[in-house]
Enzyme design. Structure first.
Site, short mmCIF file in Angstrom:
data_model
loop_
_atom_site.label_atom_id
_atom_site.label_comp_id
_atom_site.label_asym_id
_atom_site.label_seq_id
_atom_site.Cartn_x
_atom_site.Cartn_y
_atom_site.Cartn_z
N ASN A 107 0.82 -1.22 0.00
CA ASN A 107 0.00 0.00 0.00
C ASN A 107 0.85 1.27 0.00
O ASN A 107 0.59 2.19 -0.77
CB ASN A 107 -0.96 -0.01 1.19
CG ASN A 107 -1.97 -1.14 1.09
OD1 ASN A 107 -2.02 -1.82 0.06
ND2 ASN A 107 -2.73 -1.36 2.15
N THR A 152 -16.65 36.95 -31.66
CA THR A 152 -17.42 36.50 -30.50
C THR A 152 -18.70 35.93 -31.08
O THR A 152 -19.17 36.40 -32.13
CB THR A 152 -17.76 37.66 -29.53
OG1 THR A 152 -18.59 38.61 -30.22
CG2 THR A 152 -16.51 38.36 -29.02
N HIS A 153 -19.24 34.91 -30.44
CA HIS A 153 -20.41 34.20 -30.97
C HIS A 153 -20.16 33.69 -32.38
O HIS A 153 -21.09 33.48 -33.15
CB HIS A 153 -21.66 35.09 -30.97
CG HIS A 153 -21.91 35.80 -29.67
ND1 HIS A 153 -22.69 35.28 -28.67
CD2 HIS A 153 -21.44 36.98 -29.20
CE1 HIS A 153 -22.71 36.12 -27.65
NE2 HIS A 153 -21.94 37.15 -27.94
N SER A 274 -9.41 12.03 -48.79
CA SER A 274 -10.60 11.19 -48.74
C SER A 274 -10.43 10.07 -49.75
O SER A 274 -9.87 10.27 -50.82
CB SER A 274 -11.84 12.02 -49.09
OG SER A 274 -12.89 11.17 -49.52
N LYS A 280 -10.68 16.54 -51.30
CA LYS A 280 -10.66 16.77 -49.85
C LYS A 280 -9.25 16.84 -49.26
O LYS A 280 -8.35 16.12 -49.67
CB LYS A 280 -11.43 15.66 -49.13
CG LYS A 280 -12.92 15.66 -49.35
CD LYS A 280 -13.64 16.88 -48.77
CE LYS A 280 -13.71 16.84 -47.27
NZ LYS A 280 -14.57 15.75 -46.78
N ASN A 282 -8.36 16.95 -45.23
CA ASN A 282 -9.06 16.98 -43.95
C ASN A 282 -8.12 17.25 -42.77
O ASN A 282 -7.03 16.69 -42.71
CB ASN A 282 -9.77 15.64 -43.72
CG ASN A 282 -10.82 15.36 -44.79
OD1 ASN A 282 -11.45 16.29 -45.29
ND2 ASN A 282 -10.97 14.11 -45.15
N GLU A 287 -9.10 17.27 -35.51
CA GLU A 287 -10.32 16.56 -35.10
C GLU A 287 -10.01 15.50 -34.05
O GLU A 287 -10.76 15.31 -33.09
CB GLU A 287 -10.99 15.93 -36.32
CG GLU A 287 -11.55 16.98 -37.27
CD GLU A 287 -11.94 16.38 -38.61
OE1 GLU A 287 -13.11 16.42 -38.96
OE2 GLU A 287 -11.05 15.86 -39.32
N GLN A 319 -6.69 0.26 -7.33
CA GLN A 319 -5.88 -0.26 -8.44
C GLN A 319 -6.36 0.29 -9.78
O GLN A 319 -5.59 0.37 -10.74
CB GLN A 319 -5.94 -1.79 -8.42
CG GLN A 319 -5.10 -2.46 -9.49
CD GLN A 319 -4.98 -3.95 -9.25
OE1 GLN A 319 -4.31 -4.37 -8.31
NE2 GLN A 319 -5.65 -4.76 -10.05
N LYS A 322 -4.79 3.42 -12.19
CA LYS A 322 -3.68 3.46 -13.14
C LYS A 322 -4.08 3.48 -14.62
O LYS A 322 -3.49 4.25 -15.39
CB LYS A 322 -2.70 2.33 -12.83
CG LYS A 322 -1.80 2.72 -11.63
CD LYS A 322 -0.94 1.58 -11.11
CE LYS A 322 -1.67 0.66 -10.18
NZ LYS A 322 -2.24 1.33 -8.98
N1 ARG Z 1 -1.69 -3.57 -7.40
C1 ARG Z 1 -2.17 -2.88 -6.26
C2 ARG Z 1 -2.67 -1.51 -6.66
O1 ARG Z 1 -2.31 -1.05 -7.68
C3 ARG Z 1 -1.07 -2.70 -5.26
C4 ARG Z 1 -1.55 -2.58 -3.84
C5 ARG Z 1 -2.15 -3.85 -3.42
N2 ARG Z 1 -2.51 -3.84 -2.03
C6 ARG Z 1 -3.40 -4.72 -1.50
N3 ARG Z 1 -3.65 -4.57 -0.25
N4 ARG Z 1 -3.96 -5.66 -2.21
O2 ARG Z 1 -3.45 -0.88 -5.98
#
Ligand code: ARG
Length: 452
Positions: A107, A152-153, A274, A280, A282, A287, A319, A322
């Site tokens: 943790n 503007t607008h 295109s 075209k 583009n 975009e 988790q 990420k």
């Molecule tokens: N892979 C976990 C995460 O990204 C790491 C921490 C895991 N901790 C646990 N108590 N299971 O959050």
């Protein structure tokens, strides 16, 4: 890692459901730096001998080199980057490897890794934003005097120059960099030593470990340190806002390269054709910048929704921080790189700009200001000019072709002189306004700031 308490293996579906190694493997340089600093703390506390520390450090360095070389086999059964590295270290060096996790939990480990990851990506994004600012600045200098209507607008308002409009984006991006710096400052504290949630009965020197990792200090509450993902939310917000800025720049460019505006020509290298319509060209980069910004906003919302229902401290939901983090960082990095390249090659179609800016209606406000300068209250001046505009529109003639003294003696004999575009721009001298002198001074100021 927890076989002591369990008599059954984890179901393979649960392994598949719970693994994060498929994406958190990229934390490896930070995980290894964190482990080495932690081990050095153990050495200083007398928990490791010099030989044990040396074995851990060189073992971790060797694993790092193998991962970089693509010669490391990540195992889903080991869930995440932390357990993959630790298990392999112990397999390679034996008993000292089994001591590494003393006074540490995954943790505080994952909190440390993600802070280090964010810090290093912030540095990369800051440099990438600088490059885009420089490209915009270079174009602003080249087209400093190219007059266009400001809108503007999305209706023609008053004259500005392309230089002034590009400098608006330089200024916006500067705020993004400020926000990144602010986020970096706040996240740069070490959570290591917070353990699973309540610290540890084994005291390591948290300050020394923090210093080794380049942190400015340590976090002060173990529960907050484990539960906190503010730094990720902040970074995702800054990224989403920066994307939003570039999405607005994209929208300007998309309009400017329509046949209807035709202010700008994007290079062949930054546009697509295109498969059906041969004529075209583009603006796909613009975009896609606009489209991908939707993902950046989504990633921020994704994290906030994941966080809002969580009790203290660690919950496995964390988790899920990420994937949106990595996606936003990767996406913005690419957006910045491709926009820098595209902006560097952007060409203004100056004849069309000049034609659009020659619309005398753009100077209706200047005509009202002219009346104000002879003592007429602005509201009255606004009404007189409004009537003149209606008269010109009704007769189908350009505003500057009216006989102003005949229309109202208040206009005086010199009203027609208002319709000089050069004069109109030159008289916008207040700081922040687009006189050419102001724009040139701004460009010099930015150049000084960016190329110290
Ligand atoms: N892979 C976990 C995460 O990204 C790491 C921490 C895991 N901790 C646990 N108590 N299971 O959050």
């Amino acid at each position: 890692m927890w076989k002591g308490r369990f008599s059954q293996d984890t179901s393979s579906l649960v392994q598949q459901f719970g693994e994060s190694i498929s994406y958190d493997w990229r934390l490896f340089p930070h995980d290894i730096a964190g482990s080495i600093a932690h081990a050095r703390g153990q050495l200083a506390a007398g928990l490791l001998s010099g030989d044990e520390f040396a074995a851990i450090e060189s073992g971790l360095r060797a694993i790092e080199a193998d991962i970089r070389a693509g010669a490391f086999e990540f195992k889903t059964s080991l869930e995440d980057i932390h357990m993959n590295i630790e298990a392999e270290l112990t397999r390679r060096i034996g008993p000292p490897g089994a001591k590494l996790h003393t006074a540490r939990s995954r943790n505080d480990q994952v909190a440390t890794d993600t802070r280090l990851y964010c810090r290093s990506e912030i540095d990369g994004l800051t440099a990438a934003i600088r490059s885009l600012q420089l490209a915009l600045l270079e174009r602003a200098e080249r087209y400093a005097a190219t007059v266009i209507p400001g809108y503007t607008h999305l209706q023609r308002g008053q004259p500005v120059t392309v230089g002034h409009q590009f400098l608006a984006y330089v200024e916006m991006l500067e705020r993004d960099n400020d926000r990144l710096a602010d986020c970096r400052r706040r996240l740069n504290l070490s959570p290591l030593g917070s353990g699973a949630l309540a610290g540890s009965t084994i005291n390591l020197d948290r300050h020394a470990i923090a210093a080794e990792l380049g942190f400015d200090g340590i976090t002060h509450n173990s529960m907050d340190a484990i539960a906190d993902r503010d730094y990720i939310a902040e970074l995702l917000f800054v990224i989403a806002l920066c994307g939003t800025h570039l999405s607005r720049l994209s929208e300007d460019l998309i309009l400017w390269c329509t046949s209807e505006f035709a202010f700008v020509a994007l290079s062949d290298a930054h546009t697509t054709g295109s498969s059906l319509m041969p004529q075209k060209k583009n603006p796909d980069v613009c975009e896609l910048t606009r489209g991908k910004t939707g993902r950046l906003v989504g990633n921020l919302v994704n994290l906030l929704v994941a966080l809002k229902g969580l009790p203290l401290t660690y919950n496995r939901d964390l988790q899920e921080d990420k994937p949106p983090l990595f996606d936003s960082v990767d996406t913005l990095r690419l957006i910045l790189a491709v926009n820098t390249e595209m902006i560097s090659a952007v060409e203004l179609r100056e004849d069309n700009c000049r034609r659009a800016a020659a619309d005398p209606m753009l100077l209706a406000t200047d005509l009202a200001d002219h009346l104000v300068k002879s003592g007429i209250p602005f509201r009255h001046a606004h009404e007189l000019v409004g009537k003149a505009v209606a008269e010109a529109l009704g007769r189908g003639i350009p505003l500057d072709q009216l006989d102003f003294p005949a229309l109202d003696p208040a206009f005086g004999n010199d009203a027609a002189a208002v319709f000089s575009l050069d004069r109109a721009l030159a008289s916008r001298t207040n700081p922040g306004s687009p006189s050419l002198a102001n724009i040139r001074a701004e460009i010099l100021c930015w150049q000084g700031k960016m190329r110290p």
